[in-house]
Design an enzyme around this catalytic site. Structure first.
Site, PDB file in Angstrom:
ATOM      1  N   VAL A  64       0.826  -1.208   0.000  1.00  0.00           N
ATOM      2  CA  VAL A  64       0.000   0.000   0.000  1.00  0.00           C
ATOM      3  C   VAL A  64       0.865   1.265   0.000  1.00  0.00           C
ATOM      4  O   VAL A  64       0.642   2.191  -0.791  1.00  0.00           O
ATOM      5  CB  VAL A  64      -0.956  -0.033   1.227  1.00  0.00           C
ATOM      6  CG1 VAL A  64      -1.609   1.312   1.476  1.00  0.00           C
ATOM      7  CG2 VAL A  64      -2.004  -1.116   1.023  1.00  0.00           C
ATOM      8  N   THR A 119      -1.711  -4.477   9.653  1.00  0.00           N
ATOM      9  CA  THR A 119      -2.674  -4.657  10.749  1.00  0.00           C
ATOM     10  C   THR A 119      -3.172  -6.107  10.670  1.00  0.00           C
ATOM     11  O   THR A 119      -4.287  -6.357  10.221  1.00  0.00           O
ATOM     12  CB  THR A 119      -3.848  -3.655  10.633  1.00  0.00           C
ATOM     13  OG1 THR A 119      -4.319  -3.652   9.273  1.00  0.00           O
ATOM     14  CG2 THR A 119      -3.441  -2.259  11.029  1.00  0.00           C
ATOM     15  N   CYS A 129      -6.381  -9.204   3.402  1.00  0.00           N
ATOM     16  CA  CYS A 129      -7.678  -8.525   3.573  1.00  0.00           C
ATOM     17  C   CYS A 129      -8.839  -9.452   3.921  1.00  0.00           C
ATOM     18  O   CYS A 129      -9.365  -9.382   5.031  1.00  0.00           O
ATOM     19  CB  CYS A 129      -7.997  -7.724   2.314  1.00  0.00           C
ATOM     20  SG  CYS A 129      -6.853  -6.363   2.077  1.00  0.00           S
ATOM     21  N   ARG A 152       0.648 -14.671   2.157  1.00  0.00           N
ATOM     22  CA  ARG A 152       0.044 -14.526   3.487  1.00  0.00           C
ATOM     23  C   ARG A 152      -1.348 -15.163   3.530  1.00  0.00           C
ATOM     24  O   ARG A 152      -2.177 -14.905   2.669  1.00  0.00           O
ATOM     25  CB  ARG A 152      -0.068 -13.038   3.858  1.00  0.00           C
ATOM     26  CG  ARG A 152       1.253 -12.439   4.268  1.00  0.00           C
ATOM     27  CD  ARG A 152       1.127 -10.963   4.568  1.00  0.00           C
ATOM     28  NE  ARG A 152       0.821 -10.215   3.364  1.00  0.00           N
ATOM     29  CZ  ARG A 152       0.761  -8.883   3.317  1.00  0.00           C
ATOM     30  NH1 ARG A 152       0.972  -8.168   4.411  1.00  0.00           N
ATOM     31  NH2 ARG A 152       0.490  -8.259   2.201  1.00  0.00           N
TER      32      ARG A 152
HETATM   33  N1  NAD Z   1      -2.244  -5.302   0.397  1.00  0.00           N
HETATM   34  C1  NAD Z   1      -3.493  -4.955   0.129  1.00  0.00           C
HETATM   35  O1  NAD Z   1      -4.052  -5.422  -0.859  1.00  0.00           O
HETATM   36  C2  NAD Z   1      -4.240  -3.980   1.002  1.00  0.00           C
HETATM   37  C3  NAD Z   1      -5.400  -3.399   0.475  1.00  0.00           C
HETATM   38  C4  NAD Z   1      -6.091  -2.489   1.248  1.00  0.00           C
HETATM   39  C5  NAD Z   1      -5.652  -2.204   2.536  1.00  0.00           C
HETATM   40  N2  NAD Z   1      -4.536  -2.794   3.029  1.00  0.00           N
HETATM   41  C6  NAD Z   1      -4.107  -2.431   4.383  1.00  0.00           C
HETATM   42  O2  NAD Z   1      -3.001  -1.534   4.309  1.00  0.00           O
HETATM   43  C7  NAD Z   1      -2.125  -1.776   5.411  1.00  0.00           C
HETATM   44  C8  NAD Z   1      -0.733  -2.114   4.882  1.00  0.00           C
HETATM   45  O3  NAD Z   1      -0.817  -3.296   4.102  1.00  0.00           O
HETATM   46  P1  NAD Z   1       0.313  -3.765   3.095  1.00  0.00           P
HETATM   47  O4  NAD Z   1      -0.285  -4.827   2.269  1.00  0.00           O
HETATM   48  O5  NAD Z   1       0.943  -2.591   2.434  1.00  0.00           O
HETATM   49  O6  NAD Z   1       1.339  -4.434   4.134  1.00  0.00           O
HETATM   50  P2  NAD Z   1       2.864  -4.798   3.851  1.00  0.00           P
HETATM   51  O7  NAD Z   1       3.242  -5.780   4.878  1.00  0.00           O
HETATM   52  O8  NAD Z   1       3.061  -5.101   2.397  1.00  0.00           O
HETATM   53  O9  NAD Z   1       3.623  -3.431   4.128  1.00  0.00           O
HETATM   54  C9  NAD Z   1       3.721  -2.800   5.346  1.00  0.00           C
HETATM   55  C10 NAD Z   1       5.137  -2.275   5.484  1.00  0.00           C
HETATM   56  O10 NAD Z   1       5.222  -1.526   6.692  1.00  0.00           O
HETATM   57  C11 NAD Z   1       6.508  -1.738   7.244  1.00  0.00           C
HETATM   58  N3  NAD Z   1       6.470  -1.378   8.655  1.00  0.00           N
HETATM   59  C12 NAD Z   1       5.992  -2.089   9.691  1.00  0.00           C
HETATM   60  N4  NAD Z   1       6.109  -1.396  10.836  1.00  0.00           N
HETATM   61  C13 NAD Z   1       6.666  -0.200  10.504  1.00  0.00           C
HETATM   62  C14 NAD Z   1       7.036   0.932  11.248  1.00  0.00           C
HETATM   63  N5  NAD Z   1       6.836   1.002  12.558  1.00  0.00           N
HETATM   64  N6  NAD Z   1       7.592   1.977  10.587  1.00  0.00           N
HETATM   65  C15 NAD Z   1       7.808   1.925   9.249  1.00  0.00           C
HETATM   66  N7  NAD Z   1       7.483   0.872   8.477  1.00  0.00           N
HETATM   67  C16 NAD Z   1       6.899  -0.189   9.105  1.00  0.00           C
HETATM   68  C17 NAD Z   1       6.777  -3.202   6.984  1.00  0.00           C
HETATM   69  O11 NAD Z   1       8.160  -3.495   7.043  1.00  0.00           O
HETATM   70  C18 NAD Z   1       6.185  -3.384   5.592  1.00  0.00           C
HETATM   71  O12 NAD Z   1       7.143  -3.212   4.556  1.00  0.00           O
HETATM   72  C19 NAD Z   1      -2.752  -2.887   6.231  1.00  0.00           C
HETATM   73  O13 NAD Z   1      -3.549  -2.311   7.230  1.00  0.00           O
HETATM   74  C20 NAD Z   1      -3.634  -3.585   5.216  1.00  0.00           C
HETATM   75  O14 NAD Z   1      -4.715  -4.251   5.814  1.00  0.00           O
HETATM   76  C21 NAD Z   1      -3.812  -3.676   2.281  1.00  0.00           C
END
Ligand code: NAD
Length: 379
Positions: free
Chosen positions: A11, A66, A234, A301
């Site tokens: 994201v 999350t 999700c 995941r």
């Molecule tokens: N992937 C999807 O399709 C999607 C779609 C909609 C919403 N979301 C939501 O968006 C959010 C992020 O999802 P994602 O898929 O990008 O996750 P992800 O795991 O791909 O990315 C999250 C990133 O945050 C980093 N991170 C963790 N703690 C941190 C901190 N304290 N400081 C800085 N960086 C930190 C991690 O190392 C990781 O690279 C989640 O809440 C998810 O539910 C995801």
């Protein structure tokens, strides 16, 4: 605007590219060093593991994981830790936007109290659908709500710089709940069609012919496809954020809980059917094609294909897997498709050549959501 994006995963990176493309001065903060190295060479904007790079930003967007904890309850530890790190570096008033998915009240009762009242706060849940070529960050309508009118106005201005349609909703809690409800809608309907596939099999009726027939109704019906189950960050996760909030408020989220258990039981159901198909699974060679949770992404995941592999191994099968998009999972590597007793298409990545299974000796079943892999649908 100077924009800091906390978390540079799926994201955060997509947002970074969109905001940078719209002319903003972007910095992405990422704590995973491998991810950071990868990003430095692939995105045009600044990335850093040092939170002090947030200094000077007027917009800070949080996009950290999350997930669920071992009790399958919301795990806000990444979100809280990101806020703690931010607290130390935010010297002037900024707009803090949360894009991470969480239950209603997270912005107001978790994020804002950690960061304090010097800032403006808004919720703008991400709705991105990995590998979807039609709907992306710029054309998927974005829901936005601030904790004050000023926060809403600033968040609208930011998102309108790269999203075609930005919708102001009445409160951050509505935005947070809408994100959970739309994914719960999918989770429940997928569970329903997975249950229907089991009913149809027991009755000896074709699931797919029935679904094609029902889909001819022009109103009041929306097609969903049965499969090995749900995976990713999700659909298996977000509904449990809603059920957690429901239960805290004294309401039992029975649909959500039931849908979770139907979807989670699919790999076991399929393993059982495979047992019937092969007579006995013990000692048989089985190869799973596609272990990512969906086609054309490398994300494993919560992937139900992994649960199927584990189940078949417990039953004594020799299980290998082929997935060049994932390539490596735990200590195992993708193996070339080969002649086996049973080939299972769990996730149909595009462009896979199934020729090695076309030898008349390998039995092949398709439990993916792909419309047509050329192999018989199993569900
Ligand atoms: N992937 C999807 O399709 C999607 C779609 C909609 C919403 N979301 C939501 O968006 C959010 C992020 O999802 P994602 O898929 O990008 O996750 P992800 O795991 O791909 O990315 C999250 C990133 O945050 C980093 N991170 C963790 N703690 C941190 C901190 N304290 N400081 C800085 N960086 C930190 C991690 O190392 C990781 O690279 C989640 O809440 C998810 O539910 C995801």
């Amino acid at each position: 605007m100077r924009v800091a994006i906390i978390g540079q995963g799926y994201v955060g990176k997509a947002l970074g590219i969109a905001a940078f493309g719209a002319g903003h001065d972007v910095v992405g903060i990422e704590i995973d060093s491998m991810r950071l190295a990868e990003l430095s060479s692939s995105v045009g904007y600044e990335v850093s593991s040092d939170y002090s790079a947030v200094n000077g930003a007027s917009v800070v967007v949080i996009a950290v994981p999350t997930p669920l904890d071992e009790k399958r309850e919301p795990d806000l530890s990444f979100l809280k830790s990101a806020c703690e790190s931010l607290r130390g570096v935010l010297d002037s008033s900024v707009l803090v936007v949360n894009e991470s998915t969480s239950f209603p009240g997270t912005l107001r009762n978790v994020i804002a109290p950690i960061l304090g009242d010097a800032h403006l706060y808004a919720s703008a849940p991400e709705r991105i659908d990995p590998a979807n070529e039609k709907w992306g960050i710029s054309n998927t309508p974005r829901l936005v709500a601030g904790m004050s009118d000023e926060a809403t106005a600033k968040a609208l201005e930011f998102y309108r710089s790269f999203c075609k349609e930005v919708i102001a909703v009445s409160s951050p809690e509505v935005a947070e709940a809408a994100k959970l409800f739309e994914n719960t809608f999918r989770q429940v309907n997928i569970a329903l069609v997975n249950e229907f596939a089991q009913i149809a099999q027991a009755l000896g009726i074709s699931t797919h012919d029935t679904l094609a027939a029902t889909a001819s109704k022009p109103y009041g019906f929306m097609p969903f496809v049965p499969s090995i189950g749900v995976g990713g960050h999700c659909i298996p996760v977000d509904p449990s954020y809603l059920s957690f909030a429901a239960e805290k408020a004294g309401v039992e989220a029975s649909f959500i809980n039931l849908a979770n258990s139907v979807n989670a039981s699919m790999p076991d159901y399929i393993a059982g059917k495979i047992g019937t198909l092969l007579g006995s699974v013990s000692g048989k060679t089985v190869q799973i094609a596609g272990i990512a949770y969906k086609a054309d992404v490398s994300d494993t995941r919560e992937s139900p294909a992994l649960a199927l592999i584990a189940r078949l191994r417990t039953m004594g099968a020799q299980v290998s897997w082929h997935d060049d998009v994932v390539a490596q999972w735990n200590s195992e590597k993708s193996s070339a498709l080969a002649e086996v007793d049973l080939g299972v298409i769990a996730t149909a990545h595009s462009g896979v050549d199934y020729a090695a299974w076309k030898n008349g000796k390998t039995m092949v079943i398709d439990v993916s959501t792909a419309p047509n892999t050329g192999w018989p649908k199993f569900l």
